[in-house]
Design a protein around this motif. Structure first.
Motif, short mmCIF file in Angstrom:
data_model
loop_
_atom_site.label_atom_id
_atom_site.label_comp_id
_atom_site.label_asym_id
_atom_site.label_seq_id
_atom_site.Cartn_x
_atom_site.Cartn_y
_atom_site.Cartn_z
N SER A 206 16.98 -35.20 -123.63
CA SER A 206 17.48 -33.89 -123.25
C SER A 206 17.44 -33.72 -121.73
N GLN A 207 18.13 -32.71 -121.25
CA GLN A 207 18.14 -32.46 -119.81
C GLN A 207 16.75 -32.10 -119.30
N GLY A 208 16.01 -31.31 -120.09
CA GLY A 208 14.64 -30.96 -119.70
C GLY A 208 13.74 -32.17 -119.58
N ARG A 209 13.89 -33.12 -120.51
CA ARG A 209 13.08 -34.34 -120.43
C ARG A 209 13.45 -35.16 -119.19
N LEU A 210 14.75 -35.26 -118.89
CA LEU A 210 15.18 -36.01 -117.72
C LEU A 210 14.66 -35.38 -116.43
N VAL A 211 14.71 -34.05 -116.37
CA VAL A 211 14.21 -33.36 -115.17
C VAL A 211 12.71 -33.58 -115.01
N GLY A 212 11.95 -33.53 -116.12
CA GLY A 212 10.50 -33.76 -116.05
C GLY A 212 10.17 -35.16 -115.58
N GLU A 213 10.88 -36.16 -116.11
CA GLU A 213 10.62 -37.54 -115.69
C GLU A 213 11.03 -37.76 -114.24
N LEU A 214 12.14 -37.15 -113.85
CA LEU A 214 12.59 -37.30 -112.46
C LEU A 214 11.64 -36.61 -111.50
N LYS A 215 11.08 -35.48 -111.91
CA LYS A 215 10.09 -34.79 -111.09
C LYS A 215 8.88 -35.68 -110.84
N ALA A 216 8.41 -36.38 -111.89
CA ALA A 216 7.26 -37.29 -111.73
C ALA A 216 7.59 -38.44 -110.79
N ILE A 217 8.82 -38.94 -110.86
CA ILE A 217 9.22 -40.06 -109.98
C ILE A 217 9.27 -39.58 -108.53
N VAL A 218 9.85 -38.42 -108.29
CA VAL A 218 9.93 -37.89 -106.92
C VAL A 218 8.53 -37.60 -106.37
N VAL A 227 5.34 -39.02 -97.42
CA VAL A 227 6.52 -38.28 -96.96
C VAL A 227 6.10 -36.88 -96.52
N LYS A 228 6.55 -36.46 -95.34
CA LYS A 228 6.26 -35.13 -94.83
C LYS A 228 7.40 -34.16 -95.07
N SER A 229 8.63 -34.65 -94.98
CA SER A 229 9.80 -33.82 -95.23
C SER A 229 10.90 -34.71 -95.80
N PHE A 230 11.83 -34.09 -96.51
CA PHE A 230 12.92 -34.85 -97.13
C PHE A 230 14.06 -33.91 -97.45
N SER A 231 15.18 -34.49 -97.79
CA SER A 231 16.35 -33.74 -98.24
C SER A 231 16.82 -34.33 -99.56
N ILE A 232 17.63 -33.57 -100.28
CA ILE A 232 18.17 -34.04 -101.56
C ILE A 232 19.00 -35.30 -101.35
N LYS A 233 19.80 -35.32 -100.28
CA LYS A 233 20.65 -36.48 -100.01
C LYS A 233 19.83 -37.72 -99.73
N ALA A 234 18.70 -37.55 -99.01
CA ALA A 234 17.85 -38.70 -98.71
C ALA A 234 17.19 -39.25 -99.98
N LEU A 235 16.83 -38.38 -100.90
CA LEU A 235 16.20 -38.83 -102.14
C LEU A 235 17.17 -39.64 -102.99
N LEU A 268 20.50 -32.77 -111.46
CA LEU A 268 19.19 -33.15 -112.00
C LEU A 268 18.16 -33.26 -110.88
N LEU A 269 18.56 -33.87 -109.78
CA LEU A 269 17.64 -34.05 -108.66
C LEU A 269 17.26 -32.69 -108.05
N THR A 270 18.22 -31.79 -107.96
CA THR A 270 17.94 -30.45 -107.44
C THR A 270 16.96 -29.71 -108.34
N GLN A 271 17.13 -29.83 -109.64
CA GLN A 271 16.21 -29.18 -110.58
C GLN A 271 14.81 -29.78 -110.50
N ALA A 272 14.74 -31.10 -110.30
CA ALA A 272 13.42 -31.74 -110.19
C ALA A 272 12.69 -31.28 -108.93
N VAL A 273 13.42 -31.17 -107.81
CA VAL A 273 12.81 -30.70 -106.56
C VAL A 273 12.42 -29.23 -106.69
N ARG A 274 13.25 -28.45 -107.38
CA ARG A 274 12.92 -27.04 -107.58
C ARG A 274 11.64 -26.91 -108.43
N ALA A 275 11.46 -27.81 -109.39
CA ALA A 275 10.23 -27.79 -110.19
C ALA A 275 9.02 -28.12 -109.32
#
Length: 397
Positions: A206-218, A227-235, A268-275
């Protein structure tokens, strides 16, 4: 009264704690205690419809008494059935009155044991725990030698015979209002449950599962690479993140796609960073063109918090208990640089405290309550002032 578990969905055991009946002593008919099916997932828990029940509350007449050395077994009848209730004696079956029955030491042990049983029976009858008496029992339903019984946590004689009539009038209302209504999960948990069920059936995450796993990876990437600062594009260019987003559809979003589309990757990446932002691990500085900043590695944020505490703790309003964490947050939001910081980055909400806990661990600030903080220098000055007020100073070494 009979329970029918076939018409309602039985949830897995990890969701049972959300059912109020699971931890309650449920007032029930004795016939339903016998008719409930034992859960194959968790022995000792029984299902009335789809309600998990393992503690019951019954009221009935004593129809049989079986006295043992350490417990008494009462058979209780409420008019719908009979169930045995295991009631443990105090002090492992020996009372002070039993220790002194005026028996000579030469009396054989077998006769002494019989006399003890007679003495216990007399005390039980005198106290009202005899045949035909009304007994109130609360306890867990157990299975012993393929027979169900109640291991009593509480039991007592009821002197008022009207109590049994009141119970029989009360039970139909309890059944209709609570037991006969299906156990349903809260909406948010229900959505999560059905998403997991769909994953098991289709093999598609599911999308929720993907966001949770991606959050853990980030989060792992941020911690391991300092890392001190980052952007979505850099990730997006990070190897582990790119590999996860480009995984085949069998492990991704749908069976009809070969890979996750670029727009979906960004979503997905934006949702993971928002989490991560909601957890207080990072905060948003995109309005200044700097992307996201990691809270634990922002020394400027720590210095700003200390400056706020040092200035405001001198005020009479905050001199005694210190500053509330929401006051610190409001002061931060007045600055352009830290207006994107949320309360989880300031104090404990779900995850451990980020900034304040780090400062307190370094003995730079002190928590006077769970929500108030004071800078250490200010508290030491206060203590020194109290020494002079009370007429003494610290002696020289």
């Amino acid at each position: 009264m009979a329970a029918d578990t076939n018409i309602m969905h039985v949830y897995p055991s990890e969701y049972w704690g959300l059912d109020p009946l699971f931890q309650a002593y449920c007032k029930m008919y004795i016939s339903d205690i016998w008719s409930m099916e034992e859960s194959p997932m968790c022995p000792g828990v029984f299902m009335y419809k789809n309600h998990p029940i393992h503690k019951v509350d019954i009221l009935g007449l004593i129809v049989r008494v079986d006295i043992k050395d350490k417990f008494v077994l009462y058979a209780v009848d409420d008019g719908t059935g009979v169930v045995s209730c295991l009631c443990w004696k105090n002090c492992y079956g020996r009372d002070e009155a039993e220790d002194d029955m005026g028996l000579d030491e030469s009396v054989p042990d077998c006769l002494r044991e019989k006399m003890r049983e007679v003495h216990t029976l007399r005390r039980m009858v005198a106290a009202g725990f005899g045949l035909g008496e009304l007994l109130h029992v609360r306890g867990k339903v157990k299975v012993f030698r393929e027979e169900r019984e109640i291991s009593a946590a509480y039991y007592n004689k009821i002197a008022d015979p009207v109590a049994q009539i009141v119970r029989m009038l009360e039970l139909p209302q309890i059944y209709s209002q609570y037991y006969d209504k299906p156990f349903t999960l809260p909406p948010a948990v229900d959505r999560q449950f059905h998403a997991l069920e769909n994953e098991k059936k289709t093999g598609v995450k599911s999308q929720g599962r993907l966001v949770g796993e991606l959050k853990a990876i980030v989060q792992s990437y941020i911690q391991s690479h300092n890392v001190k600062s980052f952007s979505i594009k850099a990730l997006e260019s990070v190897q582990t993140i790119h590999t996860f987003l480009s995984q085949p559809s069998g492990e991704g979003l749908s069976q009809g796609e070969l890979s996750v589309a670029g727009s979906v990757q960004r979503s997905l990446l934006t949702q993971a960073v928002r989490a991560l932002e909601e957890a207080g691990i990072v905060y948003d500085k995109r309005y200044l063109g700097e992307g996201y900043r990691v809270v634990s590695r922002d020394s400027g944020l720590e210095e700003t918090i200390k400056s706020i505490l040092k200035t405001d703790c001198k005020l009479a309003k905050y001199a005694e208990n210190g500053c509330h964490y929401m006051h610190i947050l409001d002061e931060l939001h007045m600055t352009l640089q830290y207006r994107g910081v949320n309360q989880n980055a300031i104090r404990e909400w779900i995850h451990p405290i980020q900034s304040l806990d780090k400062l307190e661990g370094a003995s730079e600030i002190i928590s006077t309550t769970k929500q108030h903080y004071i800078i250490l220098i200010q508290s030491l000055d206060k203590l020194e002032g109290l020494r002079y007020v009370n007429g003494y100073t610290r002696s020289s070494p």
